[in-house]
Design a protein around this motif. Structure first.
Motif, PDB file in Angstrom:
ATOM      1  N   THR A   1       0.834  -1.210   0.000  1.00  0.00           N
ATOM      2  CA  THR A   1       0.000   0.000   0.000  1.00  0.00           C
ATOM      3  C   THR A   1       0.861   1.249   0.000  1.00  0.00           C
ATOM      4  O   THR A   1       0.624   2.185  -0.781  1.00  0.00           O
ATOM      5  CB  THR A   1      -0.934   0.005   1.225  1.00  0.00           C
ATOM      6  OG1 THR A   1      -1.843  -1.097   1.135  1.00  0.00           O
ATOM      7  CG2 THR A   1      -1.723   1.310   1.304  1.00  0.00           C
ATOM      8  N   LEU A   2       1.858   1.283   0.874  1.00  0.00           N
ATOM      9  CA  LEU A   2       2.725   2.453   0.976  1.00  0.00           C
ATOM     10  C   LEU A   2       3.519   2.658  -0.304  1.00  0.00           C
ATOM     11  O   LEU A   2       3.654   3.798  -0.795  1.00  0.00           O
ATOM     12  CB  LEU A   2       3.674   2.292   2.161  1.00  0.00           C
ATOM     13  CG  LEU A   2       4.606   3.470   2.440  1.00  0.00           C
ATOM     14  CD1 LEU A   2       3.814   4.718   2.803  1.00  0.00           C
ATOM     15  CD2 LEU A   2       5.588   3.122   3.567  1.00  0.00           C
ATOM     16  N   GLU A   3       4.034   1.589  -0.863  1.00  0.00           N
ATOM     17  CA  GLU A   3       4.793   1.690  -2.120  1.00  0.00           C
ATOM     18  C   GLU A   3       3.913   2.247  -3.233  1.00  0.00           C
ATOM     19  O   GLU A   3       4.340   3.111  -4.011  1.00  0.00           O
ATOM     20  CB  GLU A   3       5.344   0.318  -2.494  1.00  0.00           C
ATOM     21  CG  GLU A   3       6.363  -0.221  -1.494  1.00  0.00           C
ATOM     22  CD  GLU A   3       6.738  -1.665  -1.771  1.00  0.00           C
ATOM     23  OE1 GLU A   3       6.198  -2.240  -2.749  1.00  0.00           O
ATOM     24  OE2 GLU A   3       7.552  -2.223  -1.015  1.00  0.00           O
ATOM     25  N   ASN A   4       2.665   1.772  -3.315  1.00  0.00           N
ATOM     26  CA  ASN A   4       1.753   2.269  -4.340  1.00  0.00           C
ATOM     27  C   ASN A   4       1.444   3.751  -4.158  1.00  0.00           C
ATOM     28  O   ASN A   4       1.385   4.519  -5.130  1.00  0.00           O
ATOM     29  CB  ASN A   4       0.442   1.476  -4.312  1.00  0.00           C
ATOM     30  CG  ASN A   4       0.575   0.085  -4.899  1.00  0.00           C
ATOM     31  OD1 ASN A   4       1.625  -0.275  -5.437  1.00  0.00           O
ATOM     32  ND2 ASN A   4      -0.483  -0.704  -4.798  1.00  0.00           N
ATOM     33  N   LEU A   5       1.256   4.158  -2.905  1.00  0.00           N
ATOM     34  CA  LEU A   5       0.906   5.558  -2.641  1.00  0.00           C
ATOM     35  C   LEU A   5       2.045   6.501  -3.015  1.00  0.00           C
ATOM     36  O   LEU A   5       1.802   7.653  -3.407  1.00  0.00           O
ATOM     37  CB  LEU A   5       0.553   5.735  -1.169  1.00  0.00           C
ATOM     38  CG  LEU A   5      -0.769   5.091  -0.717  1.00  0.00           C
ATOM     39  CD1 LEU A   5      -0.919   5.185   0.788  1.00  0.00           C
ATOM     40  CD2 LEU A   5      -1.958   5.739  -1.412  1.00  0.00           C
ATOM     41  N   LYS A   6       3.274   6.028  -2.894  1.00  0.00           N
ATOM     42  CA  LYS A   6       4.409   6.850  -3.299  1.00  0.00           C
ATOM     43  C   LYS A   6       4.481   6.971  -4.819  1.00  0.00           C
ATOM     44  O   LYS A   6       4.998   7.965  -5.351  1.00  0.00           O
ATOM     45  CB  LYS A   6       5.703   6.264  -2.742  1.00  0.00           C
ATOM     46  CG  LYS A   6       5.830   6.413  -1.226  1.00  0.00           C
ATOM     47  CD  LYS A   6       7.129   5.829  -0.707  1.00  0.00           C
ATOM     48  CE  LYS A   6       7.279   6.026   0.792  1.00  0.00           C
ATOM     49  NZ  LYS A   6       8.548   5.450   1.304  1.00  0.00           N
ATOM     50  N   GLU A   7       3.951   5.965  -5.515  1.00  0.00           N
ATOM     51  CA  GLU A   7       3.953   6.004  -6.986  1.00  0.00           C
ATOM     52  C   GLU A   7       2.724   6.738  -7.521  1.00  0.00           C
ATOM     53  O   GLU A   7       2.827   7.568  -8.427  1.00  0.00           O
ATOM     54  CB  GLU A   7       3.980   4.569  -7.526  1.00  0.00           C
ATOM     55  CG  GLU A   7       5.254   3.809  -7.186  1.00  0.00           C
ATOM     56  CD  GLU A   7       5.194   2.349  -7.621  1.00  0.00           C
ATOM     57  OE1 GLU A   7       4.165   1.944  -8.217  1.00  0.00           O
ATOM     58  OE2 GLU A   7       6.164   1.605  -7.368  1.00  0.00           O
ATOM     59  N   VAL A   8       1.567   6.435  -6.950  1.00  0.00           N
ATOM     60  CA  VAL A   8       0.304   7.093  -7.342  1.00  0.00           C
ATOM     61  C   VAL A   8      -0.359   7.571  -6.060  1.00  0.00           C
ATOM     62  O   VAL A   8      -0.960   6.776  -5.326  1.00  0.00           O
ATOM     63  CB  VAL A   8      -0.631   6.124  -8.094  1.00  0.00           C
ATOM     64  CG1 VAL A   8      -1.923   6.839  -8.497  1.00  0.00           C
ATOM     65  CG2 VAL A   8       0.057   5.545  -9.320  1.00  0.00           C
ATOM     66  N   PRO A   9      -0.256   8.843  -5.719  1.00  0.00           N
ATOM     67  CA  PRO A   9      -0.732   9.351  -4.424  1.00  0.00           C
ATOM     68  C   PRO A   9      -2.253   9.521  -4.364  1.00  0.00           C
ATOM     69  O   PRO A   9      -2.777  10.610  -4.103  1.00  0.00           O
ATOM     70  CB  PRO A   9      -0.006  10.693  -4.294  1.00  0.00           C
ATOM     71  CG  PRO A   9       0.200  11.136  -5.702  1.00  0.00           C
ATOM     72  CD  PRO A   9       0.433   9.892  -6.504  1.00  0.00           C
ATOM     73  N   GLU A  10      -2.939   8.440  -4.580  1.00  0.00           N
ATOM     74  CA  GLU A  10      -4.397   8.406  -4.508  1.00  0.00           C
ATOM     75  C   GLU A  10      -4.821   7.092  -3.862  1.00  0.00           C
ATOM     76  O   GLU A  10      -4.105   6.089  -3.939  1.00  0.00           O
ATOM     77  CB  GLU A  10      -5.022   8.514  -5.900  1.00  0.00           C
ATOM     78  CG  GLU A  10      -4.724   9.805  -6.632  1.00  0.00           C
ATOM     79  CD  GLU A  10      -5.330   9.841  -8.028  1.00  0.00           C
ATOM     80  OE1 GLU A  10      -5.374  10.935  -8.613  1.00  0.00           O
ATOM     81  OE2 GLU A  10      -5.752   8.772  -8.522  1.00  0.00           O
ATOM     82  N   CYS A  11      -5.999   7.088  -3.243  1.00  0.00           N
ATOM     83  CA  CYS A  11      -6.510   5.849  -2.661  1.00  0.00           C
ATOM     84  C   CYS A  11      -8.017   5.961  -2.481  1.00  0.00           C
ATOM     85  O   CYS A  11      -8.599   7.040  -2.596  1.00  0.00           O
ATOM     86  CB  CYS A  11      -5.835   5.544  -1.323  1.00  0.00           C
ATOM     87  SG  CYS A  11      -6.148   6.757  -0.020  1.00  0.00           S
ATOM     88  N   VAL A  12      -8.619   4.821  -2.197  1.00  0.00           N
ATOM     89  CA  VAL A  12     -10.017   4.781  -1.773  1.00  0.00           C
ATOM     90  C   VAL A  12     -10.050   4.119  -0.409  1.00  0.00           C
ATOM     91  O   VAL A  12      -9.494   3.029  -0.224  1.00  0.00           O
ATOM     92  CB  VAL A  12     -10.905   3.998  -2.750  1.00  0.00           C
ATOM     93  CG1 VAL A  12     -12.342   3.919  -2.214  1.00  0.00           C
ATOM     94  CG2 VAL A  12     -10.908   4.648  -4.129  1.00  0.00           C
ATOM     95  N   ILE A  13     -10.646   4.793   0.567  1.00  0.00           N
ATOM     96  CA  ILE A  13     -10.830   4.215   1.891  1.00  0.00           C
ATOM     97  C   ILE A  13     -12.254   3.687   1.975  1.00  0.00           C
ATOM     98  O   ILE A  13     -13.222   4.450   1.915  1.00  0.00           O
ATOM     99  CB  ILE A  13     -10.559   5.252   2.992  1.00  0.00           C
ATOM    100  CG1 ILE A  13      -9.069   5.625   2.983  1.00  0.00           C
ATOM    101  CG2 ILE A  13     -10.979   4.722   4.354  1.00  0.00           C
ATOM    102  CD1 ILE A  13      -8.677   6.639   4.001  1.00  0.00           C
ATOM    103  N   ASN A  14     -12.363   2.377   2.063  1.00  0.00           N
ATOM    104  CA  ASN A  14     -13.646   1.699   2.145  1.00  0.00           C
ATOM    105  C   ASN A  14     -13.921   1.357   3.607  1.00  0.00           C
ATOM    106  O   ASN A  14     -13.099   0.728   4.266  1.00  0.00           O
ATOM    107  CB  ASN A  14     -13.616   0.423   1.305  1.00  0.00           C
ATOM    108  CG  ASN A  14     -13.270   0.697  -0.148  1.00  0.00           C
ATOM    109  OD1 ASN A  14     -14.132   1.054  -0.936  1.00  0.00           O
ATOM    110  ND2 ASN A  14     -11.991   0.531  -0.506  1.00  0.00           N
ATOM    111  N   ILE A  15     -15.057   1.796   4.109  1.00  0.00           N
ATOM    112  CA  ILE A  15     -15.411   1.566   5.506  1.00  0.00           C
ATOM    113  C   ILE A  15     -15.933   0.138   5.672  1.00  0.00           C
ATOM    114  O   ILE A  15     -16.725  -0.347   4.868  1.00  0.00           O
ATOM    115  CB  ILE A  15     -16.463   2.591   5.973  1.00  0.00           C
ATOM    116  CG1 ILE A  15     -15.910   4.014   5.830  1.00  0.00           C
ATOM    117  CG2 ILE A  15     -16.884   2.317   7.409  1.00  0.00           C
ATOM    118  CD1 ILE A  15     -14.647   4.281   6.615  1.00  0.00           C
TER     119      ILE A  15
END
Length: 296
Positions: free
Chosen positions: A72-86
């Motif tokens: 997750t952290l590696e991906n965020l450094k490459e593409v600084p976007e995410c979806v937080i699903n509750i």
């Protein structure tokens, strides 16, 4: 018992922290690498920290065993976007599968059996089963250390929320009984936030209340008045005036002149308790304060 960083193993300290700071909400975070690989992982180091702008924070910690960083952290450094699903109760067992340390490139949507949905603004996918899905753009990542167990604070701004209509109440707000949330505890333990686990306490931020320190000491220390009684007194908006107490004492209280001081205290506390039970908190205050005006 005292636990300190220098004398406690990271593993044990981790469990003490998780046992004490519980329950924690769970963010099921969807990310994507710059090569287009999707990832889905749960994090209970997660909460909301601002409404304007809307900011949420979660922390993918380095592996306690190897010190390796999460996909997750590696991906965020490459593409600084995410979806937080509750995460709610119906999702929790699948979320547990998504939390397995699959190697990079494995699609946790497929492994856990979740259905994916395209997002409107960001690149990562949403989890269809989640009652709330937050599309986020990462503003900052703060590395808290390099060793195993070190966290990495991901500060993300919510740019769009998707909320299931079925969890809304008549006012179009999220109903805590309908969303059926899950809380993470330590080890293998979770809790379900539903039924009797949900209770209501009116907020006091719009008005100033009396406080515990204004309750007469004899009443605070008397076993007749329980914590709930003292809280009812402490959360009153004000105390009666001296004249109100005098008038009430003359009109309502029987003479206590033949009783010892301890008996007087007990009688007044018992009367106050009954008044609180009947939602007459101001009269309970008058009763307790009348000790100053009862003549022997």
């Amino acid at each position: 018992m005292k636990v300190s960083q220098g004398t406690t193993s990271t593993r044990d300290l981790h469990q003490y922290l998780l046992g004490a700071i519980s329950p924690r909400p769970i963010a099921l975070v969807s990310t994507i690498s710059d090569s287009g690989l999707y990832n889905l992982a749960p994090f209970s180091f997660f909460n909301v920290f601002s409404a304007n702008p809307p900011i949420v924070i979660f922390s993918p910690a380095n592996s306690g065993r190897s010190g390796a960083t999460k996909n997750t952290l590696e991906n965020l450094k490459e593409v600084p976007e995410c979806v937080i699903n509750i995460v709610n109760y119906n999702m929790v067992n699948k979320v547990n599968i998504a939390g397995c340390p699959f190697p990079k490139g494995v699609n946790e949507f497929e492994k856990a059996g979740f259905e994916s949905l395209p997002s409107d603004i960001v690149k990562p996918l949403r989890v269809k089963e989640a009652p709330v899905q937050m599309e986020c753009k990462v503003k900052q990542i703060i590395e808290l250390g390099k060793e195993g167990g070190a966290g990495n604070l991901v500060i993300a701004e919510v740019v769009l929320m998707h909320i299931d209509d079925n969890i809304l109440d008549a006012k179009k707000m999220i109903d805590p009984f309908k969303i059926d949330l899950i809380g993470r505890m330590n080890a293998n333990w979770y809790c379900r936030v539903n039924g009797d686990a949900i209770f209501e306490i009116p907020k006091l931020d719009s008005e100033i209340v009396v406080g515990m320190d204004c309750i007469p000491e004899y009443a605070r220390k008397n076993p007749i008045l329980e914590d709930s009684d003292l809280i009812a007194l402490a959360t009153a908006n004000g105390v009666p005036t001296e004249n109100e107490v005098k008038d009430f004492s003359n009109a309502n209280l029987l003479s206590l002149k033949n009783l010892t001081l301890e008996k007087k205290y007990g009688t007044l506390c018992a009367q106050a308790k009954e008044l609180i039970k009947n939602k007459r908190v101001q009269d309970a205050w008058k009763t307790l304060l009348s000790i100053h005006y009862i003549k022997d």
